[in-house]
Design a protein around this motif. Structure first.
Motif, mmCIF file in Angstrom:
data_model
loop_
_atom_site.group_PDB
_atom_site.id
_atom_site.type_symbol
_atom_site.label_atom_id
_atom_site.label_comp_id
_atom_site.label_asym_id
_atom_site.label_seq_id
_atom_site.Cartn_x
_atom_site.Cartn_y
_atom_site.Cartn_z
ATOM 1 N N LEU A 68 0.812 -1.202 0.000
ATOM 2 C CA LEU A 68 0.000 0.000 0.000
ATOM 3 C C LEU A 68 0.851 1.260 0.000
ATOM 4 O O LEU A 68 1.843 1.360 0.707
ATOM 5 C CB LEU A 68 -0.921 0.017 1.228
ATOM 6 N N LEU A 69 0.429 2.213 -0.779
ATOM 7 C CA LEU A 69 1.084 3.512 -0.834
ATOM 8 C C LEU A 69 0.580 4.364 0.315
ATOM 9 O O LEU A 69 -0.601 4.336 0.646
ATOM 10 C CB LEU A 69 0.761 4.171 -2.174
ATOM 11 N N GLY A 70 1.477 5.112 0.962
ATOM 12 C CA GLY A 70 1.071 5.986 2.046
ATOM 13 C C GLY A 70 0.074 7.033 1.569
ATOM 14 O O GLY A 70 0.012 7.373 0.390
ATOM 15 N N SER A 71 -0.708 7.578 2.490
ATOM 16 C CA SER A 71 -1.769 8.508 2.113
ATOM 17 C C SER A 71 -1.217 9.785 1.485
ATOM 18 O O SER A 71 -1.792 10.316 0.535
ATOM 19 C CB SER A 71 -2.624 8.848 3.338
ATOM 20 N N GLY B 54 2.141 18.786 -12.600
ATOM 21 C CA GLY B 54 3.378 18.321 -13.216
ATOM 22 C C GLY B 54 3.691 16.881 -12.873
ATOM 23 O O GLY B 54 2.822 16.100 -12.495
ATOM 24 N N THR B 55 4.952 16.536 -13.007
ATOM 25 C CA THR B 55 5.396 15.156 -12.794
ATOM 26 C C THR B 55 5.662 14.891 -11.317
ATOM 27 O O THR B 55 6.282 15.696 -10.635
ATOM 28 C CB THR B 55 6.682 14.887 -13.603
ATOM 29 N N VAL B 56 5.191 13.750 -10.843
ATOM 30 C CA VAL B 56 5.417 13.323 -9.460
ATOM 31 C C VAL B 56 6.225 12.034 -9.479
ATOM 32 O O VAL B 56 5.900 11.097 -10.222
ATOM 33 C CB VAL B 56 4.089 13.083 -8.712
ATOM 34 N N VAL B 57 7.284 11.984 -8.680
ATOM 35 C CA VAL B 57 8.073 10.763 -8.536
ATOM 36 C C VAL B 57 7.868 10.241 -7.114
ATOM 37 O O VAL B 57 8.154 10.937 -6.140
ATOM 38 C CB VAL B 57 9.571 10.998 -8.799
ATOM 39 N N VAL B 58 7.343 9.031 -7.020
ATOM 40 C CA VAL B 58 7.166 8.366 -5.726
ATOM 41 C C VAL B 58 8.308 7.372 -5.566
ATOM 42 O O VAL B 58 8.425 6.425 -6.349
ATOM 43 C CB VAL B 58 5.811 7.645 -5.644
ATOM 44 N N PHE C 28 -12.831 16.536 -13.614
ATOM 45 C CA PHE C 28 -12.931 15.628 -12.462
ATOM 46 C C PHE C 28 -12.015 14.431 -12.629
ATOM 47 O O PHE C 28 -11.184 14.144 -11.788
ATOM 48 C CB PHE C 28 -14.376 15.158 -12.289
ATOM 49 N N PHE C 29 -12.153 13.726 -13.739
ATOM 50 C CA PHE C 29 -11.349 12.528 -13.936
ATOM 51 C C PHE C 29 -9.885 12.862 -14.118
ATOM 52 O O PHE C 29 -9.015 12.034 -13.891
ATOM 53 C CB PHE C 29 -11.867 11.726 -15.145
ATOM 54 N N GLY C 30 -9.573 14.085 -14.528
ATOM 55 C CA GLY C 30 -8.178 14.477 -14.676
ATOM 56 C C GLY C 30 -7.442 14.512 -13.355
ATOM 57 O O GLY C 30 -6.222 14.500 -13.302
ATOM 58 N N ALA C 31 -8.209 14.585 -12.254
ATOM 59 C CA ALA C 31 -7.590 14.607 -10.925
ATOM 60 C C ALA C 31 -7.439 13.213 -10.350
ATOM 61 O O ALA C 31 -7.015 13.045 -9.223
ATOM 62 C CB ALA C 31 -8.425 15.466 -9.979
ATOM 63 N N MET C 32 -7.792 12.197 -11.131
ATOM 64 C CA MET C 32 -7.730 10.827 -10.636
ATOM 65 C C MET C 32 -6.699 10.024 -11.417
ATOM 66 O O MET C 32 -6.412 10.313 -12.573
ATOM 67 C CB MET C 32 -9.107 10.165 -10.765
ATOM 68 N N LEU C 33 -6.150 9.021 -10.775
ATOM 69 C CA LEU C 33 -5.204 8.136 -11.438
ATOM 70 C C LEU C 33 -5.942 6.946 -12.030
ATOM 71 O O LEU C 33 -6.906 6.456 -11.465
ATOM 72 C CB LEU C 33 -4.158 7.634 -10.439
ATOM 73 N N GLY C 34 -5.465 6.483 -13.177
ATOM 74 C CA GLY C 34 -6.041 5.299 -13.782
ATOM 75 C C GLY C 34 -5.609 4.046 -13.040
ATOM 76 O O GLY C 34 -4.738 4.069 -12.174
ATOM 77 N N SER C 35 -6.219 2.917 -13.405
ATOM 78 C CA SER C 35 -5.936 1.657 -12.718
ATOM 79 C C SER C 35 -4.494 1.211 -12.924
ATOM 80 O O SER C 35 -3.887 0.617 -12.028
ATOM 81 C CB SER C 35 -6.887 0.578 -13.215
ATOM 82 N N VAL C 36 -3.919 1.503 -14.103
ATOM 83 C CA VAL C 36 -2.529 1.113 -14.356
ATOM 84 C C VAL C 36 -1.582 1.877 -13.432
ATOM 85 O O VAL C 36 -0.710 1.295 -12.780
ATOM 86 C CB VAL C 36 -2.151 1.353 -15.830
ATOM 87 N N SER C 37 -1.765 3.199 -13.361
ATOM 88 C CA SER C 37 -0.916 4.011 -12.482
ATOM 89 C C SER C 37 -1.050 3.570 -11.030
ATOM 90 O O SER C 37 -0.053 3.449 -10.311
ATOM 91 C CB SER C 37 -1.292 5.495 -12.607
ATOM 92 N N GLN C 38 -2.278 3.322 -10.600
ATOM 93 C CA GLN C 38 -2.502 2.872 -9.225
ATOM 94 C C GLN C 38 -1.822 1.533 -8.969
ATOM 95 O O GLN C 38 -1.172 1.327 -7.944
ATOM 96 C CB GLN C 38 -4.013 2.743 -8.960
ATOM 97 N N GLY C 39 -1.977 0.599 -9.915
ATOM 98 C CA GLY C 39 -1.387 -0.717 -9.734
ATOM 99 C C GLY C 39 0.121 -0.671 -9.619
ATOM 100 O O GLY C 39 0.723 -1.359 -8.782
ATOM 101 N N VAL C 40 0.756 0.155 -10.460
ATOM 102 C CA VAL C 40 2.219 0.267 -10.423
ATOM 103 C C VAL C 40 2.662 0.969 -9.148
ATOM 104 O O VAL C 40 3.608 0.531 -8.475
ATOM 105 C CB VAL C 40 2.731 1.017 -11.666
ATOM 106 N N LEU C 41 1.986 2.045 -8.779
ATOM 107 C CA LEU C 41 2.373 2.793 -7.585
ATOM 108 C C LEU C 41 2.275 1.956 -6.314
ATOM 109 O O LEU C 41 3.084 2.098 -5.400
ATOM 110 C CB LEU C 41 1.494 4.040 -7.437
ATOM 111 N N HIS C 42 1.304 1.084 -6.247
ATOM 112 C CA HIS C 42 1.101 0.312 -5.028
ATOM 113 C C HIS C 42 2.005 -0.913 -4.923
ATOM 114 O O HIS C 42 2.124 -1.489 -3.839
ATOM 115 C CB HIS C 42 -0.361 -0.130 -4.929
ATOM 116 N N ARG C 43 2.646 -1.304 -6.027
ATOM 117 C CA ARG C 43 3.398 -2.561 -5.981
ATOM 118 C C ARG C 43 4.844 -2.462 -6.436
ATOM 119 O O ARG C 43 5.603 -3.415 -6.263
ATOM 120 C CB ARG C 43 2.674 -3.617 -6.833
#
Length: 307
Positions: A138-141, A152-156, A281-296
């Motif tokens: 899980l990614l921190g809040s 812009g670009t965010v690096v986690v 609205f949707f521009g402020a949300m991450l897609g499922s691919v981005s979420q999946g990569v960020l969390h794992r």
């Protein structure tokens, strides 16, 4: 990171007007993120802004009332927070001679402060928690909110790449978000002297059983495969002339996109994904691919936004 690319690219640099923003709270995860951001700022010739945001601890009683903080106590908390970030800045200047480091310490939501400050940054860097086991996925809040809402670009910084990592992995398709991610990936590869791995994952289209109870329509898999194999080459077309120093490898795989990126990027220096951006609205949300990569992911992940 170490500089690479063409001599012209190294000589011109990006300029000191560029700003790399990083969040810092004193944790080991944030120290890792700060070091990554400092190295990136040094390579770019950019200013590093280390931001610390804090919220005073508020106690409660059995009646639900919050503990009153005197002005002296608030000043004490602010002084302690400022000292922590200033001490880190001194260490950074010692490790990276010549690096311009600015610090700021504010009382407020860490995620909100980073999102606001990201408007003036070319790149925003945050750490990730990772407690091992299930929670390690899980990614921190704060990281999740910044990746979703920052400009812009965010690096986690999910983890430290293996020693000698020299590749950047980017997901490609025919979307505008993918093109922006690809442009960022080529720029990073040229700047650092990395190889670029362009990953295109595809799957046989699914169907809705309720909408088509008789079964799915026939799919010409050979024609589908032929079309999908053209996607990476068409997406990359034009970048080769601009980045002749970047060696590109195309990976086309029948798989879930997030899984394909994670597999290809297990020993990469960075994984790069785009965002979908369908309106306000949707521009402020991450897609499922981005979420999946960020969390794992176990290496840093760059989320390239449209703004």
């Amino acid at each position: 990171p170490s500089p690479g690319g063409t001599p012209e690219r190294q000589a011109s640099g990006v300029g000191t007007s560029e700003r790399v923003l990083v969040g810092f709270d004193g944790s080991e995860q944030s120290k890792t993120a700060v070091e990554w951001a400092a190295s990136e700022a040094a390579v770019r010739g950019a200013t590093l802004q280390v931001l610390s945001a804090y919220l005073p601890v508020m106690g409660t009683t059995g009646f639900g009332f919050g503990t009153y903080l005197s002005p002296e106590m608030v000043d004490e908390i602010a002084h302690a927070a400022t000292k922590v970030v200033d001490d880190e800045a001194r260490l950074l200047r010692a490790r990276h001679p010549g690096l311009e480091v600015e610090t700021s310490s504010i009382m407020g939501s860490p995620a909100g402060a980073l999102v606001d400050a990201s408007e003036k940054a070319s790149m925003t860097v945050v750490g990730s928690r990772g407690y091992g086991g299930f929670r390690g996925l899980l990614l921190g809040s704060v990281g999740s909110q910044v990746a979703t809402h920052a400009h812009g670009t965010v690096v986690v910084v999910r983890g430290v790449p293996v020693s000698g990592a020299r590749t950047i992995v980017v997901g490609v398709d025919d979307s505008e978000g993918s093109r922006r991610a690809l442009a960022f990936a080529f720029d990073m590869a040229s700047l650092h002297g990395w190889d670029l791995i362009a990953v295109h994952a595809w799957e046989v289209p699914s169907y809705d059983l309720l909408a088509a109870p008789a079964g799915a329509p026939a799919v010409n898999v050979e024609a589908l495969l032929e079309r999908e194999q053209r996607v990476p080459a068409e997406a990359i077309a034009g970048f080769g002339a601009r980045y002749p120093d970047v060696r590109v490898e195309e990976v086309i795989v029948k798989s879930d996109t997030a899984r394909a990126l994670l597999d290809a990027g297990s020993d990469a220096a960075l994984i790069c994904v785009g965002t979908r951006g369908h309106g306000e609205f949707f521009g402020a949300m991450l897609g499922s691919v981005s979420q999946g990569v960020l969390h794992r992911a176990k290496v840093p992940v760059a989320v390239v936004r449209g703004d």
